[in-house]
Design a protein around this motif. Structure first.
Motif, PDB file in Angstrom:
ATOM      1  N   ASP A 274      10.821  -5.210  -2.475  1.00 46.37           N
ATOM      2  CA  ASP A 274      10.800  -4.959  -1.670  1.00 46.37           C
ATOM      3  C   ASP A 274      12.621  -4.887  -1.799  1.00 46.37           C
TER       4      ASP A 274
ATOM      5  N   SER B 229      10.331   0.734  -2.953  1.00 47.36           N
ATOM      6  CA  SER B 229       9.604  -1.058  -3.266  1.00 47.36           C
ATOM      7  C   SER B 229       8.849   0.436  -4.334  1.00 47.36           C
TER       8      SER B 229
ATOM      9  N   ASP C 288       3.233   2.074  -7.795  1.00 43.48           N
ATOM     10  CA  ASP C 288       3.236   2.597  -5.924  1.00 43.48           C
ATOM     11  C   ASP C 288       2.512   1.195  -5.286  1.00 43.48           C
TER      12      ASP C 288
ATOM     13  N   ASN D  36       2.349   0.960  -2.739  1.00 44.57           N
ATOM     14  CA  ASN D  36       1.205   1.199  -1.373  1.00 44.57           C
ATOM     15  C   ASN D  36       0.441   0.632  -1.452  1.00 44.57           C
TER      16      ASN D  36
ATOM     17  N   HIS E 276      -1.796  -6.335   1.428  1.00 43.93           N
ATOM     18  CA  HIS E 276      -0.645  -6.534   2.533  1.00 43.93           C
ATOM     19  C   HIS E 276      -0.839  -8.025   3.218  1.00 43.93           C
TER      20      HIS E 276
END
Length: 379
Positions: free
Chosen positions: A36, A73, A118, A120, A124
């Protein structure tokens, strides 16, 4: 996304997060390293679902020589990316992400292009409240891990015993581990009283990994909790671990409060004698050595026996000896691991009977650290 950075600084951060990345994970994206890049720093994340490690490279540190041209990111294949970075020719490297997550890595005359993913799609990390933190000197916490993690169970049949049980009451942190054959307990008094009470079990494997990372850490380590995760914060790094679910057994009743026989030794001297005795006991099926204690004669004899190989017998010189005559047999590997974590100090070994667990404590501050070993019935 584009940045340039001092290669040595980047490798140092890579080595930290790679500890959490495994090629054996069932979640393919976790074989990757997440980058990131924000306004003034780069955050690297690695995870294997059990533990996650996050470290930050700050643009404020001139040694990092970090120049960020554009933010973003990406997840890069950790093994290839790390090997490429470590073998690049120049002191500086430039990373640039183009279309379809194609990532260009340049250093000197060398240039690589690898396929990224990616970010995403990367899981998390848990949100952890920092309202109720424990602060500990990193070297003390590393010592606590080393002294207790030796006794965690390696059997998955009782998962709760594969971790170390931490409880906090007022300003007393208690760490306990047991595999039902031995137990290790360490108490630490904290300088300030904590607001809340902790009762958690952290996997032994997570703690071993954390311990390696604390080798050069001299500052405080901060411990924060969520419902099923713990986070350790030190330096520029965050270390997350899942917690084990379930009730840890009440171990306080296992520790005897009186003894019939006591001996005191220098821990390294007793360790050396146990190692010699176990040379032969390891060859026998039951792997047991025996202590014969005769306080009136001031004699302690250690014996190791293997019917196939032979026998070893050695008279030891205790620093102090008191109580009743006793013969007791035990697994020498448990004794060796227990004695090693005491270092170069004197210890007291206290026995209640031939079939009851015995304790090993430092001769000073004996309430802070206790090792307990269950004997082996040999008749």
């Amino acid at each position: 996304m584009k940045f340039s950075i001092n290669r040595a600084s980047f490798i140092k951060a890579l080595n930290i997060v790679q500890r959490a990345i495994s090629s054996k994970t069932t979640i393919p994206i976790l074989t990757g390293l997440k980058l990131d890049v924000t306004g003034n720093n780069i955050m690297l994340t690695g995870s294997n679902a059990d533990i996650s490690i996050q470290t930050t490279i700050s643009g404020d540190n001139p040694n990092n020589d970090l120049k960020i041209s554009s933010t973003g990111s990406i997840v890069l294949p950790a093994r290839f990316f790390s090997e490429i970075v470590k073998k690049l020719p120049d002191t500086e490297l430039v990373v640039e992400v183009g279309d379809n997550f194609q990532t260009n890595i340049k250093s000197g005359n060398s240039e690589f292009t690898i396929n990224g993913l990616d970010a995403n799609g990367y899981p998390h990390l848990p949100e952890i409240s920092t309202d109720n933190s424990i602060d500990l000197p990193a070297e003390i916490f590393k010592e606590v891990i080393g002294q207790t993690v030796i006794a965690v169970s390696k059997q998955e049949s009782r998962p709760i015993l594969t971790g170390v049980h931490f409880t906090l009451d007022q300003n007393q942190l208690l760490a306990v581990a047991t595999d039902s054959h031995r137990l290790s307990q360490r108490k630490v008094s904290l300088p300030a009283e904590s607001d809340g009470a902790y009762n958690i079990v952290i996997p032994g494997d997570s703690l071993k990994e954390l311990s390696h990372m604390l080798d050069s850490e001299k500052e405080q380590i901060k411990m924060d909790l969520s419902e099923n995760q713990v986070m350790f914060n030190f330096g520029a790094t965050r270390f997350y671990s899942r917690l084990l679910e379930g009730m840890y057994p009440d171990t306080s009743r296992l520790i005897p409060d009186s003894s019939a026989t006591k001996i005191q030794f220098s821990a390294p001297d007793l360790l050396a004698a146990v190692e010699r005795a176990s040379l032969l006991s390891h060859e026998s099926r039951n792997n047991v050595i025996k202590l014969t204690i005769k306080p009136n004669d001031k004699v302690v004899t250690i014996t190791g026996n293997s019917p196939d190989v032979g026998k070893v017998e050695e008279d030891l010189q205790p620093k102090e000896i008191s109580g009743e005559d006793l013969e007791i047999s035990f697994n020498p590997d448990y004794m060796k691991e227990a004695l090693r974590v005491f270092g170069k100090i004197d210890v007291e070994v206290a026995f209640t009977s031939a079939l009851r667990p015995f304790t090993i404590t430092p001769t000073e501050n004996d309430h802070e650290f206790i090792q307990l070993i269950t004997p082996v019935r040999t008749f």
